[in-house]
Write a protein that holds these residues in place. Structure first.
Motif, PDB file in Angstrom:
ATOM      1  N   ALA A 158       0.859  -1.188   0.000  1.00 12.86           N
ATOM      2  CA  ALA A 158       0.000   0.000   0.000  1.00 12.86           C
ATOM      3  C   ALA A 158       0.895   1.238   0.000  1.00 12.86           C
ATOM      4  O   ALA A 158       1.521   1.554  -1.002  1.00 12.86           O
ATOM      5  CB  ALA A 158      -0.924  -0.026   1.220  1.00 12.86           C
ATOM      6  N   GLY A 165      -1.671   7.613   0.045  1.00 16.02           N
ATOM      7  CA  GLY A 165      -2.790   6.752   0.423  1.00 16.02           C
ATOM      8  C   GLY A 165      -3.751   7.315   1.439  1.00 16.02           C
ATOM      9  O   GLY A 165      -4.597   6.583   1.953  1.00 16.02           O
ATOM     10  N   GLY A 259      -6.372   3.440  -1.311  1.00 14.33           N
ATOM     11  CA  GLY A 259      -5.499   4.599  -1.463  1.00 14.33           C
ATOM     12  C   GLY A 259      -5.359   5.039  -2.912  1.00 14.33           C
ATOM     13  O   GLY A 259      -5.368   6.231  -3.224  1.00 14.33           O
TER      14      GLY A 259
END
Length: 302
Positions: A158, A165, A259
């Motif tokens: 991520a 994000g 995100g």
């Protein structure tokens, strides 16, 4: 070759295959990547934790008022309040997380774990946990290593940056790191540690990054306190043998997907959310004017 932290499942498997505990896998990675000795790593962790403890103490005992005026000794107000919502320990958790983050907002010294915007979460969680359970420093250092391993994986799956994000990437990641540390310190298994991470990510999923006036103050400071609370609730749930249902790797991937799909105005641009409210815009204008007024004046003819 050391494990490169591409997944939680891989981390678990690597540890089992090499007969290593979770924190030992991270220690091996740190030594390999930095070319440092084991004693150097432990020494660095000791120094980092001391900075965390100092930030909590500073934030709860000294004057913490930011130049913008948006931060005004919130931690001390909570600590000195006559009202205790749940317990003295919960109150301590909240004011410790607030205090450490206020030090950052007031340009003090903090540990970016994993970012300065989330720098109150691990200090608040770990110092409170240590005081309640009388945990040895060495165990805390191990928890910091495990938190680092969590961050390495989240960074790949991520992000750790609010600009990429949203706040889920900063306070969400820090809360996940902290929940893993709690479970480790209290004797939880590898599966319980990873369940705590997964549960935390589920609770923080989708949180936007909307700093008022573009400053990492409002709502960032209070989110550090709420994230610290979520880290503890997730650890309690995981230690009670409740699973995250969705595997932790999939939770991390979901955070990455959210995100990526989040509009740019919710990614630290101060163009959406609380930053875009009427009051948020008024504060931004006021702070900008203040900054212009204190700029050094250039002599005429210079």
């Amino acid at each position: 070759m050391c494990f490169l932290f591409d997944s939680f499942e891989g981390w678990k498997t690597y540890g089992q295959t090499h007969d290593m505990k979770l924190h030992e896998v991270v220690l091996d990675y740190e030594m390999d990547q930095k070319g440092a000795s084991e004693s150097d790593i432990w020494s660095g962790l000791e120094k980092a934790y001391q900075v965390m403890k100092d930030a909590v103490k500073t934030g709860t005992t000294e004057d913490m008022k930011s130049r913008s005026g948006m931060i005004d000794n919130g931690a001390k107000k909570v600590a000195q309040s006559d009202i205790t919502v749940l317990s003295p320990e919960f109150k301590q958790l909240i004011y410790s997380a607030l205090g450490a983050k206020e030090v950052n907002s007031c340009m003090g010294r903090v540990v970016a774990a994993p970012t300065a915007g989330a720098s109150g979460i691990l200090p608040g969680v770990l110092t409170t946990l240590q005081s309640i359970h009388q945990i040895e420093d060495q165990k805390i250092y191990e928890a910091l290593l495990i938190g680092a391993g969590v961050a390495l994986i989240l960074e790949q799956k991520a992000s750790l940056a609010g600009a990429v994000g949203g706040c889920q990437a900063e306070t969400g990641s820090a809360a996940a790191m902290a929940s893993a540390g709690i479970v480790h310190c209290l004797g939880g298994s590898v599966d319980q540690i990873f369940n705590a991470v997964g549960i935390t990510l589920q609770c923080m999923l989708g949180l936007v990054c909307d700093p008022v006036a573009g400053l990492v103050e409002v709502p960032c400071v209070v989110r550090n306190a709420s994230a610290a609370a979520i880290a503890n609730s997730s650890a309690q749930i995981a230690l009670s043998h409740v699973t995250s249902v969705i595997p932790v790797d999939e939770c991390a991937e979901a955070m990455g997907e959210v995100g990526q799909s989040m509009e740019s105005r919710y990614k630290e641009t101060a163009q959406g959310g609380l930053a875009a409210t009427k009051t948020g815009q008024a504060l931004a204008k006021k702070i900008l004017i203040q900054d212009i007024e204190i700029l050094p004046q250039t002599p005429e003819g210079a």
